[in-house]
Write a protein that holds these residues in place. Structure first.
Motif, PDB file in Angstrom:
ATOM      1  N   ARG A 182       5.618 -17.538  12.939  1.00  0.00           N
ATOM      2  CA  ARG A 182       5.489 -16.165  13.184  1.00  0.00           C
ATOM      3  C   ARG A 182       6.865 -15.773  12.732  1.00  0.00           C
ATOM      4  O   ARG A 182       7.871 -16.222  12.981  1.00  0.00           O
ATOM      5  N   LEU A 183       6.713 -14.687  11.976  1.00  0.00           N
ATOM      6  CA  LEU A 183       7.863 -13.980  11.671  1.00  0.00           C
ATOM      7  C   LEU A 183       8.356 -12.986  12.991  1.00  0.00           C
ATOM      8  O   LEU A 183       7.607 -12.180  13.155  1.00  0.00           O
ATOM      9  N   ASN A 184       9.597 -13.347  13.373  1.00  0.00           N
ATOM     10  CA  ASN A 184       9.728 -12.750  14.583  1.00  0.00           C
ATOM     11  C   ASN A 184      10.374 -11.264  14.455  1.00  0.00           C
ATOM     12  O   ASN A 184      11.491 -11.033  14.775  1.00  0.00           O
ATOM     13  N   LEU A 185       9.726 -10.354  13.741  1.00  0.00           N
ATOM     14  CA  LEU A 185       9.926  -9.228  13.397  1.00  0.00           C
ATOM     15  C   LEU A 185       8.878  -8.362  12.896  1.00  0.00           C
ATOM     16  O   LEU A 185       7.929  -8.894  12.077  1.00  0.00           O
ATOM     17  N   ARG A 186       8.656  -7.365  13.570  1.00  0.00           N
ATOM     18  CA  ARG A 186       7.583  -6.457  13.072  1.00  0.00           C
ATOM     19  C   ARG A 186       7.770  -5.884  11.823  1.00  0.00           C
ATOM     20  O   ARG A 186       8.742  -5.037  11.555  1.00  0.00           O
ATOM     21  N   LEU A 187       6.895  -6.210  10.801  1.00  0.00           N
ATOM     22  CA  LEU A 187       7.085  -5.605   9.563  1.00  0.00           C
ATOM     23  C   LEU A 187       5.971  -5.161   9.024  1.00  0.00           C
ATOM     24  O   LEU A 187       4.811  -5.320   9.056  1.00  0.00           O
ATOM     25  N   THR A 188       6.010  -3.572   8.523  1.00  0.00           N
ATOM     26  CA  THR A 188       5.122  -2.952   7.936  1.00  0.00           C
ATOM     27  C   THR A 188       4.737  -3.150   6.465  1.00  0.00           C
ATOM     28  O   THR A 188       5.615  -3.701   5.999  1.00  0.00           O
ATOM     29  N   HIS A 189       3.727  -2.751   5.950  1.00  0.00           N
ATOM     30  CA  HIS A 189       3.369  -3.129   4.592  1.00  0.00           C
ATOM     31  C   HIS A 189       4.479  -2.286   3.818  1.00  0.00           C
ATOM     32  O   HIS A 189       4.863  -2.617   2.643  1.00  0.00           O
ATOM     33  N   GLY A 190       4.888  -1.037   4.299  1.00  0.00           N
ATOM     34  CA  GLY A 190       5.868  -0.308   3.697  1.00  0.00           C
ATOM     35  C   GLY A 190       7.152  -1.209   3.613  1.00  0.00           C
ATOM     36  O   GLY A 190       7.961  -0.989   2.361  1.00  0.00           O
ATOM     37  N   ASP A 191       7.466  -1.946   4.485  1.00  0.00           N
ATOM     38  CA  ASP A 191       8.781  -2.693   4.508  1.00  0.00           C
ATOM     39  C   ASP A 191       8.648  -3.653   3.628  1.00  0.00           C
ATOM     40  O   ASP A 191       9.514  -3.920   2.649  1.00  0.00           O
ATOM     41  N   LEU A 192       7.609  -4.287   3.502  1.00  0.00           N
ATOM     42  CA  LEU A 192       7.153  -5.824   2.549  1.00  0.00           C
ATOM     43  C   LEU A 192       7.347  -5.154   0.852  1.00  0.00           C
ATOM     44  O   LEU A 192       7.878  -5.722   0.282  1.00  0.00           O
ATOM     45  N   ALA A 193       6.832  -3.852   0.865  1.00  0.00           N
ATOM     46  CA  ALA A 193       6.559  -3.132  -0.245  1.00  0.00           C
ATOM     47  C   ALA A 193       8.099  -2.928  -0.963  1.00  0.00           C
ATOM     48  O   ALA A 193       8.311  -3.034  -1.878  1.00  0.00           O
ATOM     49  N   SER A 194       9.082  -2.206   0.094  1.00  0.00           N
ATOM     50  CA  SER A 194      10.163  -2.065  -0.375  1.00  0.00           C
ATOM     51  C   SER A 194      11.101  -3.107  -0.835  1.00  0.00           C
ATOM     52  O   SER A 194      11.910  -3.268  -1.692  1.00  0.00           O
ATOM     53  N   ALA A 195      10.886  -4.356   0.064  1.00  0.00           N
ATOM     54  CA  ALA A 195      11.535  -5.667  -0.202  1.00  0.00           C
ATOM     55  C   ALA A 195      11.024  -6.248  -1.701  1.00  0.00           C
ATOM     56  O   ALA A 195      11.724  -6.990  -2.478  1.00  0.00           O
ATOM     57  N   CYS A 196       9.719  -5.953  -2.034  1.00  0.00           N
ATOM     58  CA  CYS A 196       9.254  -6.342  -3.223  1.00  0.00           C
ATOM     59  C   CYS A 196       9.432  -5.623  -4.197  1.00  0.00           C
ATOM     60  O   CYS A 196       8.781  -5.632  -5.466  1.00  0.00           O
ATOM     61  N   CYS A 197       9.770  -4.297  -4.017  1.00  0.00           N
ATOM     62  CA  CYS A 197      10.062  -3.221  -5.327  1.00  0.00           C
ATOM     63  C   CYS A 197       8.459  -3.044  -5.860  1.00  0.00           C
ATOM     64  O   CYS A 197       8.312  -2.921  -6.780  1.00  0.00           O
ATOM     65  N   THR A 198       7.492  -2.741  -4.927  1.00  0.00           N
ATOM     66  CA  THR A 198       6.267  -2.429  -5.196  1.00  0.00           C
ATOM     67  C   THR A 198       5.863  -1.343  -4.422  1.00  0.00           C
ATOM     68  O   THR A 198       6.345  -0.789  -3.606  1.00  0.00           O
ATOM     69  N   THR A 199       4.591  -0.885  -4.615  1.00  0.00           N
ATOM     70  CA  THR A 199       3.953   0.022  -3.583  1.00  0.00           C
ATOM     71  C   THR A 199       3.210  -0.371  -2.372  1.00  0.00           C
ATOM     72  O   THR A 199       2.895  -1.729  -2.231  1.00  0.00           O
ATOM     73  N   ARG A 200       3.141   0.165  -1.479  1.00  0.00           N
ATOM     74  CA  ARG A 200       2.332  -0.066  -0.102  1.00  0.00           C
ATOM     75  C   ARG A 200       0.998  -0.447  -0.423  1.00  0.00           C
ATOM     76  O   ARG A 200       0.574  -1.531   0.167  1.00  0.00           O
ATOM     77  N   VAL A 201       0.425   0.209  -1.370  1.00  0.00           N
ATOM     78  CA  VAL A 201      -1.027   0.211  -1.481  1.00  0.00           C
ATOM     79  C   VAL A 201      -1.056  -1.316  -2.275  1.00  0.00           C
ATOM     80  O   VAL A 201      -2.061  -2.320  -1.764  1.00  0.00           O
ATOM     81  N   THR A 202      -0.252  -1.747  -3.055  1.00  0.00           N
ATOM     82  CA  THR A 202      -0.394  -3.045  -3.587  1.00  0.00           C
ATOM     83  C   THR A 202      -0.042  -4.348  -2.631  1.00  0.00           C
ATOM     84  O   THR A 202      -0.663  -5.058  -2.698  1.00  0.00           O
ATOM     85  N   ILE A 203       0.776  -3.918  -1.716  1.00  0.00           N
ATOM     86  CA  ILE A 203       1.338  -5.007  -0.523  1.00  0.00           C
ATOM     87  C   ILE A 203      -0.072  -5.313   0.278  1.00  0.00           C
ATOM     88  O   ILE A 203      -0.702  -6.193   0.668  1.00  0.00           O
ATOM     89  N   THR A 204      -0.766  -4.071   0.679  1.00  0.00           N
ATOM     90  CA  THR A 204      -1.842  -4.193   1.579  1.00  0.00           C
ATOM     91  C   THR A 204      -2.866  -4.784   1.061  1.00  0.00           C
ATOM     92  O   THR A 204      -3.651  -5.556   1.427  1.00  0.00           O
ATOM     93  N   ARG A 205      -3.040  -4.844  -0.509  1.00  0.00           N
ATOM     94  CA  ARG A 205      -4.238  -5.561  -1.004  1.00  0.00           C
ATOM     95  C   ARG A 205      -3.729  -7.070  -0.988  1.00  0.00           C
ATOM     96  O   ARG A 205      -4.889  -7.878  -0.782  1.00  0.00           O
ATOM     97  N   LEU A 206      -2.624  -7.393  -1.474  1.00  0.00           N
ATOM     98  CA  LEU A 206      -2.174  -8.965  -1.462  1.00  0.00           C
ATOM     99  C   LEU A 206      -2.126  -9.349  -0.048  1.00  0.00           C
ATOM    100  O   LEU A 206      -2.593 -10.522   0.124  1.00  0.00           O
ATOM    101  N   ILE A 207      -1.758  -8.572   0.922  1.00  0.00           N
ATOM    102  CA  ILE A 207      -1.876  -9.218   2.349  1.00  0.00           C
ATOM    103  C   ILE A 207      -3.167  -9.432   2.781  1.00  0.00           C
ATOM    104  O   ILE A 207      -3.601 -10.636   3.350  1.00  0.00           O
ATOM    105  N   GLY A 208      -4.199  -8.522   2.385  1.00  0.00           N
ATOM    106  CA  GLY A 208      -5.679  -8.669   2.389  1.00  0.00           C
ATOM    107  C   GLY A 208      -6.203 -10.028   1.946  1.00  0.00           C
ATOM    108  O   GLY A 208      -7.023 -10.897   2.473  1.00  0.00           O
ATOM    109  N   GLU A 209      -5.888 -10.058   0.761  1.00  0.00           N
ATOM    110  CA  GLU A 209      -6.093 -11.452   0.116  1.00  0.00           C
ATOM    111  C   GLU A 209      -5.572 -12.809   0.801  1.00  0.00           C
ATOM    112  O   GLU A 209      -6.149 -13.608   0.908  1.00  0.00           O
TER     113      GLU A 209
END
Length: 345
Positions: free
Chosen positions: A297-324
């Motif tokens: 477990r990643l011991n921090l609540r991370l939103t799709h926006g947080d992951l998108a910022s870290a990956c230099c991409t959009t929240r929509v793209t991260i949401t799709r990849l997380i779903g996959e």
């Protein structure tokens, strides 16, 4: 791609900031494998051993021990990876094209972020005795008792005694100054910057014992933010230079900071977003992962926006990849919105 290039440039600048800081600490510092192969060496180490920095990396430290005593050195080396407490001892070393000299040594074992490998941190100080002034007894070549752990120095205890800690609550901005280092005592700190478009770029996640400082020389927008309630201890660079024992404590953590920066550079350098996300989740697994049944477990609540910022991409793209990844069973989200990575992720 412009954002990725900017992220790489900013992260590289920060990497050089910490590397420069390590090089200018007034202590000879080495990182080796448990076999004594030198992986890293700062400028003071190269001066003491009289070998250029580029040539010192990859060498075996035993090569600097007088030949008569190399067997004893290897015996001591085999004990150093046991336990994480520092060992204070002494040894004779022979710098290149020079007579052997007596060195005070402090060594400590450090595990890799994944826990699979062990590295040895070395602090070297040349003592006053020389080979010509003293004939070393074979039993005294290594003043090292593997069953005993000596305190590094009471000077450090005096420096740290009742030293005030500063507390910041979640979301607080932590002030940075070029002449100050912070050490995290408790909690989690995020290091980040912003692009010209105002998008956040992750530069580091620091937990207990990790050290960070100002990057203002290189990154004017560099910031530190408390991700949780945190307690920090502050040190000035002048103190680090004046107290060698303090440098011994902070140097390994600065080295960990450099390694973390290199990991984030690897994330930012990936051309495909899904590869950036994969490496980012692997990085987070190592830094803030907590074993739970069925995975980590990643011991921090991370939103799709947080992951998108870290990956230099959009929240929509991260949401799709997380779903996959969820459909493939690679990750799942628990009832408290924490990400759990499959144990084989």
């Amino acid at each position: 791609m412009l954002q990725i290039a900017e992220t790489l440039e900013e992260a590289t600048a920060k990497h050089y900031y910490y590397r420069d800081l390590l090089d200018h600490i007034p202590e000879a510092y080495l990182v080796t494998t448990t076999e004594g192969k030198i992986l890293e060496a700062n400028l003071m180490a190269t001066r003491l051993l009289r070998v250029p920095q580029s040539h010192l990396v990859g060498k075996l430290l035993v090569n600097f021990v007088p030949a008569t005593y190399r067997s004893s050195f290897r015996t001591a080396l085999s004990h150093l990876s046991k336990g994480k407490q520092p060992h204070a001892w002494s040894i004779w070393l022979q710098p290149r094209d020079s007579a052997p000299a007596h060195f005070a040594i402090t060594t400590s074992a450090r595990y890799s972020s994944g826990g699979e490998e062990i590295y040895l941190n070395w602090i070297l100080r040349e003592m006053t005795e020389t080979w010509t002034a003293i004939t070393p007894n074979p039993q005294e070549i290594l003043s090292f008792d593997p069953t005993a752990v000596e305190p590094v120095n009471t000077n450090l205890e005096k420096l740290l005694h009742q030293r005030p800690q500063q507390t910041y609550v979640r979301g607080d901005s932590i002030p940075l100054h070029p002449q100050v280092l912070w050490q995290v005592e408790r909690g989690l700190v995020k290091l980040h910057t912003f692009t010209e478009e105002g998008e956040e770029v992750l530069l580091g996640l620091l937990g207990a014992s990790m050290v960070f400082g100002s990057g203002s020389v290189f990154l004017p927008a560099y910031q530190a933010t408390a991700l949780t309630d945190v307690q920090l201890t502050q040190f000035s660079l002048a103190e680090v230079k004046a107290f060698p024992d303090l440098a011994q404590q902070l140097l390994p953590q600065l080295n960990c900071r450099i390694q973390q920066m290199e990991a984030l550079l690897a994330v930012a350098g990936q051309r495909r977003v899904k590869h950036r996300l994969y490496l980012l989740l692997r990085f987070l697994r190592q830094e803030i992962g907590e074993p739970v049944p069925g995975g980590m477990r990643l011991n921090l609540r991370l939103t799709h926006g947080d992951l998108a910022s870290a990956c230099c991409t959009t929240r929509v793209t991260i949401t799709r990849l997380i779903g996959e990844l969820q459909r493939r069973g690679k990750i799942k989200i628990d009832s408290k919105s924490y990400i759990i990575l499959d144990e084989n992720f």
